[in-house]
Design a protein around this motif. Structure first.
Motif, PDB file in Angstrom:
ATOM      1  N   LEU B  95       0.831  -1.208   0.000  1.00 34.73           N
ATOM      2  CA  LEU B  95       0.000   0.000   0.000  1.00 34.73           C
ATOM      3  C   LEU B  95       0.869   1.264   0.000  1.00 34.73           C
ATOM      4  O   LEU B  95       1.790   1.377   0.804  1.00 34.73           O
ATOM      5  N   PRO B  96       0.590   2.215  -0.937  1.00 37.57           N
ATOM      6  CA  PRO B  96       1.396   3.446  -0.906  1.00 37.57           C
ATOM      7  C   PRO B  96       1.085   4.268   0.339  1.00 37.57           C
ATOM      8  O   PRO B  96      -0.054   4.276   0.814  1.00 37.57           O
ATOM      9  N   ARG B  97       2.058   4.889   0.870  1.00 44.44           N
ATOM     10  CA  ARG B  97       1.870   5.717   2.058  1.00 44.44           C
ATOM     11  C   ARG B  97       2.189   7.172   1.726  1.00 44.44           C
ATOM     12  O   ARG B  97       2.793   7.408   0.680  1.00 44.44           O
ATOM     13  N   PRO B  98       1.811   8.149   2.567  1.00 44.84           N
ATOM     14  CA  PRO B  98       1.090   8.029   3.844  1.00 44.84           C
ATOM     15  C   PRO B  98      -0.282   7.363   3.711  1.00 44.84           C
ATOM     16  O   PRO B  98      -0.884   7.386   2.634  1.00 44.84           O
ATOM     17  N   ILE B  99      -0.723   6.803   4.850  1.00 45.57           N
ATOM     18  CA  ILE B  99      -1.978   6.054   4.867  1.00 45.57           C
ATOM     19  C   ILE B  99      -2.910   6.692   5.891  1.00 45.57           C
ATOM     20  O   ILE B  99      -2.505   6.971   7.019  1.00 45.57           O
ATOM     21  N   ALA B 100      -4.165   6.903   5.476  1.00 46.98           N
ATOM     22  CA  ALA B 100      -5.171   7.362   6.439  1.00 46.98           C
ATOM     23  C   ALA B 100      -6.008   6.162   6.867  1.00 46.98           C
ATOM     24  O   ALA B 100      -6.100   5.188   6.122  1.00 46.98           O
ATOM     25  N   VAL B 101      -6.546   6.222   8.057  1.00 45.70           N
ATOM     26  CA  VAL B 101      -7.305   5.078   8.582  1.00 45.70           C
ATOM     27  C   VAL B 101      -8.715   5.514   8.940  1.00 45.70           C
ATOM     28  O   VAL B 101      -8.911   6.483   9.681  1.00 45.70           O
ATOM     29  N   ILE B 102      -9.695   4.778   8.411  1.00 44.90           N
ATOM     30  CA  ILE B 102     -11.084   4.985   8.819  1.00 44.90           C
ATOM     31  C   ILE B 102     -11.335   4.012   9.964  1.00 44.90           C
ATOM     32  O   ILE B 102     -11.215   2.797   9.788  1.00 44.90           O
ATOM     33  N   GLU B 103     -11.629   4.556  11.128  1.00 46.90           N
ATOM     34  CA  GLU B 103     -11.841   3.665  12.261  1.00 46.90           C
ATOM     35  C   GLU B 103     -13.287   3.725  12.746  1.00 46.90           C
ATOM     36  O   GLU B 103     -13.677   2.997  13.638  1.00 46.90           O
ATOM     37  N   ALA B 104     -14.085   4.650  12.175  1.00 47.60           N
ATOM     38  CA  ALA B 104     -15.487   4.731  12.578  1.00 47.60           C
ATOM     39  C   ALA B 104     -16.311   5.068  11.341  1.00 47.60           C
ATOM     40  O   ALA B 104     -16.341   4.318  10.381  1.00 47.60           O
ATOM     41  N   GLU B 105     -16.916   6.201  11.365  1.00 47.57           N
ATOM     42  CA  GLU B 105     -17.822   6.648  10.307  1.00 47.57           C
ATOM     43  C   GLU B 105     -17.002   7.193   9.122  1.00 47.57           C
ATOM     44  O   GLU B 105     -16.244   8.159   9.269  1.00 47.57           O
ATOM     45  N   PRO B 106     -17.113   6.586   7.915  1.00 50.97           N
ATOM     46  CA  PRO B 106     -16.257   7.007   6.793  1.00 50.97           C
ATOM     47  C   PRO B 106     -16.541   8.419   6.273  1.00 50.97           C
ATOM     48  O   PRO B 106     -15.718   8.973   5.553  1.00 50.97           O
ATOM     49  N   HIS B 107     -17.707   8.965   6.658  1.00 47.45           N
ATOM     50  CA  HIS B 107     -18.035  10.312   6.179  1.00 47.45           C
ATOM     51  C   HIS B 107     -17.480  11.406   7.077  1.00 47.45           C
ATOM     52  O   HIS B 107     -17.516  12.577   6.725  1.00 47.45           O
ATOM     53  N   HIS B 108     -16.992  11.026   8.252  1.00 40.99           N
ATOM     54  CA  HIS B 108     -16.418  12.037   9.159  1.00 40.99           C
ATOM     55  C   HIS B 108     -15.042  12.470   8.668  1.00 40.99           C
ATOM     56  O   HIS B 108     -14.382  11.722   7.940  1.00 40.99           O
ATOM     57  N   PRO B 109     -14.586  13.650   9.100  1.00 40.58           N
ATOM     58  CA  PRO B 109     -13.204  14.031   8.764  1.00 40.58           C
ATOM     59  C   PRO B 109     -12.204  13.023   9.348  1.00 40.58           C
ATOM     60  O   PRO B 109     -12.414  12.522  10.451  1.00 40.58           O
ATOM     61  N   ILE B 110     -11.166  12.737   8.569  1.00 41.24           N
ATOM     62  CA  ILE B 110     -10.177  11.715   8.957  1.00 41.24           C
ATOM     63  C   ILE B 110      -8.785  12.337   8.906  1.00 41.24           C
ATOM     64  O   ILE B 110      -8.457  13.069   7.966  1.00 41.24           O
ATOM     65  N   ARG B 111      -7.985  12.011   9.901  1.00 37.57           N
ATOM     66  CA  ARG B 111      -6.660  12.641   9.961  1.00 37.57           C
ATOM     67  C   ARG B 111      -5.731  12.070   8.891  1.00 37.57           C
ATOM     68  O   ARG B 111      -5.868  10.919   8.505  1.00 37.57           O
ATOM     69  N   PHE B 112      -4.834  12.904   8.452  1.00 38.26           N
ATOM     70  CA  PHE B 112      -3.815  12.600   7.432  1.00 38.26           C
ATOM     71  C   PHE B 112      -4.383  12.399   6.022  1.00 38.26           C
ATOM     72  O   PHE B 112      -3.635  12.120   5.097  1.00 38.26           O
ATOM     73  N   LEU B 113      -5.694  12.523   5.859  1.00 36.29           N
ATOM     74  CA  LEU B 113      -6.242  12.297   4.504  1.00 36.29           C
ATOM     75  C   LEU B 113      -5.656  13.240   3.450  1.00 36.29           C
ATOM     76  O   LEU B 113      -5.360  12.795   2.336  1.00 36.29           O
ATOM     77  N   PRO B 114      -5.467  14.538   3.759  1.00 27.53           N
ATOM     78  CA  PRO B 114      -5.003  15.439   2.684  1.00 27.53           C
ATOM     79  C   PRO B 114      -3.685  15.013   2.034  1.00 27.53           C
ATOM     80  O   PRO B 114      -3.472  15.297   0.860  1.00 27.53           O
ATOM     81  N   MET B 115      -2.794  14.356   2.773  1.00 27.27           N
ATOM     82  CA  MET B 115      -1.555  13.917   2.110  1.00 27.27           C
ATOM     83  C   MET B 115      -1.506  12.399   1.884  1.00 27.27           C
ATOM     84  O   MET B 115      -0.537  11.892   1.348  1.00 27.27           O
ATOM     85  N   ALA B 116      -2.579  11.698   2.293  1.00 31.39           N
ATOM     86  CA  ALA B 116      -2.562  10.238   2.194  1.00 31.39           C
ATOM     87  C   ALA B 116      -2.637   9.797   0.738  1.00 31.39           C
ATOM     88  O   ALA B 116      -3.281  10.444  -0.094  1.00 31.39           O
ATOM     89  N   ARG B 117      -1.964   8.685   0.443  1.00 33.02           N
ATOM     90  CA  ARG B 117      -2.042   8.102  -0.908  1.00 33.02           C
ATOM     91  C   ARG B 117      -2.890   6.829  -0.907  1.00 33.02           C
ATOM     92  O   ARG B 117      -3.170   6.264  -1.947  1.00 33.02           O
TER      93      ARG B 117
END
Lengths: 383, 306
Positions: B95-117
């Motif tokens: 998996l290419p990184r950086p990686i963001a993780v959805i741990e609850a609701e996928p529609h909520h804001p998620i950390r690291f998404l703006p630079m995640a691949r």
């Protein structure tokens, strides 16, 4: 890095548990309820410790010269965990094993070693520590008990207080200030005083810990030979600091606390109360305190096993142990209050009476916090 | 029981510390007084030197991955590490990184998404991954000191990963705990420096017992959290993982409060980095349901049902 036990350590622990289950009588929990300094527990430890000695489990970490087997640090520590979990059937003698014996080996005269160490290794010696005084508790170095030199003797005058085991002790490991030796810590010396010496009066103070555990000890013109002094005048404070450095992680209280917590959870399940999410949360928090304490203590013991002596890491661990013991005791009193009255649950009551001391005996928690702040975080001392 | 690093782990740790001491990891105010800076430079260096693969190396292992997450979270710059160091080597090594993780609701804001691949989506029953393309993420304004983003779910193609979903969640508990403990440690270190220097009433703030005792309590909690995290990383036992997260989240609120108290008004400014750590901690302390949920998982794992 490896958090698992070696096969040898696991086997050693089973061996200790085997001996405990064989040698502790069925009425031991009731007996232990009398408190660690009680006549009943003291008499019991004088029967029990010789059996431990025979099984090679009283002083396995001591040098062979003094009856030990030079076993590894971890074995000594596992032994301490299992003894405490069983209600400390060694009574006062755990102090001999952990530090009084080793201090005598390091600093005692040949005569002192020959006279006292074999008795300890045989499990037949009861000592008390004459440290705290009415006006010298946390500020121990301000102690005032006096030792006046008169020819070949010292004459001791003063008072000790909150002294555990004094009522049944053979010897007192006494800290006193030598007259004419200057001020402060440099005038403190250690004396080994037989408790039968004329002029010593012991008064038991009723306490929350159990009967016979806390005493006042009065010394009035107590004559002891100069040969009863341990080490030199002025060396006392250094010796005691070194001795207590071995002890700074303190008693592995999380071990009994964990067992008691599991018993509490078992009882709450039987009563149909363990489905309550608040109770489950509080139980888990108490367990987390125990595991946090355990891992910090293991860090210190592990370093010691590799020949490193850590500084204030031991105080860090000790503070966590205090939190753990109280967390479990508080959990019990909050959700199983009925168990602390009437016929009650002997093990919960015994645990509470042990936990109530935690954070006061052998150095107040607040003093430990000072030490952590100043020696672990390097924060400046108060001006 | 051996609570010291082996030779390879010591080398890894020393090399990592040297890299993290570099200027590119230090604090500088972000443009437009943003609350965060992503550590692009150190991220690239760590990746090029294979640091994110430690968990898969036999002599380093997941313990070292957890230690690395803990250390990197102490930086004032934000670097995506927990997913890359603990999850990726376990079941998504390509998996290419950086990686963001959805741990609850996928529609909520998620950390690291703006630079995640890429994204890993954890749930009770399965683990899915998706590669991110331009336009899949919308950057989100946030109070937290993480780059946050929202996914355009309709645009993504998900692949199911053949792995134990419960185990993946346990690993993530350990990762989040390590990142949170590191953030608190970073904040604590900066406050320690401050209270040694700053004088009031003619003496250093850090000489007051009211300050000393609270900082001492804080370090006891953070140190114990670190050990519990490392232990959980080794055992990967569900109870150990839940305990590590619960213990860390449980202390985060009080420590965060104390850190801001002792930094005073300076800690309210964006000219001082304290917010970088405390606002990451504020997000992480609620991750995966927060301390109550983690304690609940621990109670389940240790004592079973009522």
């Amino acid at each position: 890095m490896d958090f698992t036990w070696s096969r040898e350590d696991t086997e050693f622990r089973s061996r200790v548990r085997g001996v405990l289950s064989r040698e502790l009588p069925t009425n031991w929990p009731t007996l232990a309820r009398h408190g660690p300094g009680s006549r009943q527990q003291t008499e019991f430890c004088l029967e029990f410790c010789p059996k431990l000695a025979e099984a090679g489990l009283l002083v396995p970490h001591w040098p062979r010269e003094w009856g030990g087997a030079e076993r590894p640090v971890w074995e000594h520590f596992i032994l301490g965990e299992e003894m405490w979990a069983a209600g400390e059937p060694r009574g006062a003698q755990y102090m001999n094993v952990n530090w009084i014996g080793p201090v005598l080996m390091q600093f005692g005269s040949d005569a002192q070693k020959q006279r006292y160490i074999p008795q300890m290794a045989a499990g037949k010696a009861i000592w008390c520590q004459g440290f705290s005084e009415p006006n010298a508790g946390s500020d121990l170095a301000s102690l005032k008990t006096r030792a006046d030199r008169e020819g070949d003797e010292y004459v001791i005058n003063g008072q000790k207080i909150w002294t555990s085991y004094a009522g049944m002790a053979d010897q007192c490991f006494l800290l006193a200030r030598v007259s004419g030796a200057g001020e402060g810590k440099s005038a403190i010396a250690i004396f080994i005083v037989p408790m039968t010496t004329p002029g010593i009066e012991v008064r038991s103070i009723p306490s929350l810990i159990g009967h016979g555990d806390i005493h006042e000890v009065f010394f009035t013109d107590v004559h002891i030979p100069v040969s009863a002094r341990l080490g030199e005048v002025g060396q006392g404070w250094k010796i005691i600091s070194a001795a207590l450095a071995n002890e700074r992680v303190g008693i592995p209280r999380y071990q009994l606390a964990t067992i008691i917590l599991d018993e509490m959870v078992g009882l709450l399940k039987t009563r149909g109360q363990f489905g309550d999410p608040v109770i489950r949360l509080r139980a888990a928090q108490a367990a987390a305190s125990c595991e946090a304490a355990r891992i910090l203590v293991y860090h210190v013991v592990d370093a010691k096993s590799r020949g490193q002596i850590l500084g204030a890491d031991a105080n860090v661990a000790r503070l966590a142990v205090i939190g753990a013991d109280h967390a479990v005791s508080d959990f019990g009193m909050d959700f199983l209050a009925d168990c602390y009255s009437g016929a009650g649950h002997v093990s919960f009551m015994s645990h509470h009476e042990r936990a109530i001391v935690t954070g006061i005996a052998a150095g107040a928690a607040e003093i430990q916090l000072n030490i952590v702040a100043q020696r672990y975080l390097n924060l400046p001392r108060e001006a | 029981m051996r609570l010291a690093f082996n030779e390879d782990q010591t080398t890894f740790s020393t090399f990592l510390e040297q890299m993290l001491a570099s200027d590119v990891c230090g604090f500088r105010p972000a443009p437009e007084w943003e609350r965060l800076e992503y550590g692009d430079a150190i991220d690239v260096q760590l990746a090029e030197n294979g640091f994110f693969d430690a968990a898969a190396e036999e002599t380093l292992g997941p313990v070292m991955a957890a230690e690395m997450i803990f250390k990197i979270a102490q930086l004032p710059v934000a670097v995506e590490c927990a997913a890359s160091a603990l999850l990726r080597p376990n079941f998504a090594s390509k998996l290419p990184r950086p990686i963001a993780v959805i741990e609850a609701e996928p529609h909520h804001p998620i950390r690291f998404l703006p630079m995640a691949r890429s994204v890993i989506w954890l749930s009770q029953s399965k683990v899915r991954t998706a590669i991110l393309k331009d336009g899949d993420v919308q950057k989100a304004d946030t109070l937290f000191a993480y780059p946050m983003g929202v996914l355009n779910m309709a645009a993504l193609t998900w692949d199911d990963v053949d792995t134990d979903a419960a185990k993946a969640l346990d690993l993530w508990r350990i990762g989040v705990a390590a990142e949170l403990a590191g953030a608190l440690k970073g904040g604590l270190n900066s406050v320690l420096e401050h209270v040694k220097e700053r004088h009031q009433f003619g003496r250093p703030l850090g000489s007051f017992q009211a300050v000393q005792h609270r900082l001492a309590q804080g370090v006891i909690e953070i140190d114990s959290a670190r050990w519990l995290i490392l232990k959980a990383a080794q055992s990967q036992d569900p109870a150990d993982a839940a305990l590590a997260l619960a213990h860390t989240q449980n202390m985060a609120t009080r420590i965060g409060y104390d850190l801001h108290q002792f930094m005073g008004a300076m800690g309210l400014t964006l000219e001082h980095p304290l917010h970088r750590w405390t606002y990451r901690a504020r997000l992480l302390r609620s991750a995966l349901g927060g301390a109550s949920s983690a304690f609940g998982h621990y109670a389940d794992a240790r004592w079973g049902p009522a």
